[in-house]
Scaffold this active site. Structure first.
Site, PDB file in Angstrom:
ATOM      1  N   VAL A 144       0.826  -1.205   0.000  1.00  0.00           N
ATOM      2  CA  VAL A 144       0.000   0.000   0.000  1.00  0.00           C
ATOM      3  C   VAL A 144       0.859   1.253   0.000  1.00  0.00           C
ATOM      4  O   VAL A 144       0.437   2.295  -0.510  1.00  0.00           O
ATOM      5  CB  VAL A 144      -0.939   0.000   1.226  1.00  0.00           C
ATOM      6  CG1 VAL A 144      -1.733   1.301   1.316  1.00  0.00           C
ATOM      7  CG2 VAL A 144      -1.882  -1.183   1.156  1.00  0.00           C
ATOM      8  N   GLU A 145       2.077   1.156   0.506  1.00  0.00           N
ATOM      9  CA  GLU A 145       2.922   2.346   0.626  1.00  0.00           C
ATOM     10  C   GLU A 145       3.922   2.454  -0.531  1.00  0.00           C
ATOM     11  O   GLU A 145       3.595   3.000  -1.573  1.00  0.00           O
ATOM     12  CB  GLU A 145       3.614   2.355   1.990  1.00  0.00           C
ATOM     13  CG  GLU A 145       2.606   2.438   3.142  1.00  0.00           C
ATOM     14  CD  GLU A 145       3.260   2.494   4.504  1.00  0.00           C
ATOM     15  OE1 GLU A 145       4.055   3.428   4.740  1.00  0.00           O
ATOM     16  OE2 GLU A 145       2.986   1.604   5.336  1.00  0.00           O
TER      17      GLU A 145
END
Length: 403
Positions: free
Chosen positions: A197-198
């Site tokens: 997600v990052e």
């Protein structure tokens, strides 16, 4: 007048006790022994009176006048060890307030080169799989080393579930992330680098290869550690070295070291409420204004849309259900929104949350039928409700804004 009467009464009782003590001594009682006894009898009540004075200020009026505020300011202008006692639970792990000893920023040599290299890496999107996300995307200097959002977004505009913590004090902590899963900045760096997600790298090696492909980076690393490999450990060490230079003095630091105009009388009233009636110092204490522990303040939202069990997701221990790290309050006004999910956009909202004794985000039905739900609904014993007047609440918020 009441305090003066107490003082006269105390001295009278001491005088009577000393007289009885002298009359009870044998004939061989020497003048030197008499002098020593006199010192003991005089100093003991002085120390008792000093201790009682520290406790008296806990009963500070809820509607103080200007003279009351000035007297309280004078009390806190003394050394910290003479401040009024904080109101603490027996379970609190309290460290007295102190000025933070800020790490010196290196100005020359390999360590200075490492900090400069870490700063460059921190801003470089090459560290992400897409080449679009840098560390500073979520930790921006102009936004208090956070991103100003309730929760962060990363690769492909994916939205995370937690607020980006400020990095001001990250170099002074021994447990990082809201769930405290990393013990150092070097270890912490792996989390966002590999998170899909990052920064969404398929592997650490992919990230290292992109950095090592740049000649400027190879030359810079060679100057920092001649003969050493440009690997993940070297990259994480440089990032950590930079982040350890981010902390700055606060108004409270300056006040504690003797610059007593750093906080005005109303802000000192807020400091006093922080330590006493509002009980904030049970968790927020010491130079970092954090006890370094994780606590459940009732914001797990277990079984609901915002469900997050915090440290439990790392340890698997039901006692950790809903527990999140106690953040440092240094530079607080610059680091909102607040809480692990960015739920609070202002400090007054947080004060009101604690006034009611924390959140109640697990339904009674779930708590009664689900063991984890029951654990998540069990808030820290350090949380107790309290009531502030409008003026007290404003003073406390003004102190928090000054941190």
């Amino acid at each position: 007048m009441m305090l003066r009467a107490r003082a006269y009464d105390l001295l009278g009782r001491v005088s009577q006790s000393f007289g009885r003590f002298v009359r009870s001594q044998p004939p061989g009682f020497t003048p030197a022994a008499l002098a020593i006894a006199a010192i003991v009898f005089v100093m003991a009540p002085i120390e008792l009176w000093r201790e009682s004075q520290r406790d008296v200020a806990i009963g500070f009026p809820a509607d103080p006048g200007e003279r009351d505020l000035l007297r309280l300011h004078e009390r806190y202008a003394r050394p910290v060890e003479d401040w009024p006692r904080p109101v603490l639970s027996r379970a609190a792990d309290f460290t007295e307030f102190a000025r933070l000893d800020i790490l010196a920023r290196p100005t020359e040599g390999p360590e200075a080169l490492k900090v400069a290299l870490g700063r460059r890496l921190f801003a470089d999107p090459r560290l992400s799989g897409s080449g679009q996300i840098a560390c500073e995307s979520c930790h921006n200097r102009r936004l208090g080393w956070g991103d100003g959002l309730p929760v962060s977004f990363g690769d492909g505009r994916q939205t995370g579930t937690r607020n980006a913590p400020s990095l001001f004090s990250s170099g002074y902590k021994t447990a990082l992330f809201w769930d405290q899963r990393a013990a150092s900045l070097e270890e912490q760096a792996r989390g966002p680098i590999l998170s899909p997600v990052e920064m969404n790298n398929h592997s650490i090696d992919d990230m290292v290869d992109r950095v090592a492909a740049e000649r400027d980076y190879r030359e810079a690393f060679a100057k920092v550690e001649p003969g050493e490999a440009l690997d993940a450990d070297a990259i994480f060490a440089a990032l950590a070295a930079f982040q350890r230079t981010l902390e700055r003095p606060t108004r409270l630091d300056r006040f504690i070291e003797g610059r007593h105009d750093a906080l005005d009388p109303e802000q000192v009233w807020g400091l006093h409420l922080f330590r006493t009636k509002a009980r904030c110092a049970n968790c927020h204490n010491g130079p970092l204004l954090s006890d370094g522990k994780a606590h459940n303040i009732g914001l797990s939202f277990y079984g609901r849309r915002l469900s997050d069990l915090g440290a439990y997701e790392i340890t698997g221990d039901p006692a950790d259900a809903g527990a999140f790290a106690t953040p440092s309050l240094r530079h607080l006004s610059r680091t909102g929104p607040y809480m692990h999910n960015g739920l609070f956009g202002n400090l007054e909202g947080i004060v009101r949350l604690y006034e009611i004794g924390g959140g109640r985000t697990v339904s009674a039905e779930v708590a009664a039928t689900d063991p984890i739900g029951r654990a998540a609904s069990t808030r820290s014993e350090l949380l107790l409700p309290f009531t502030l007047t409008r003026d007290e609440r404003r003073a406390l918020v003004r102190f928090l804004e000054a941190l």
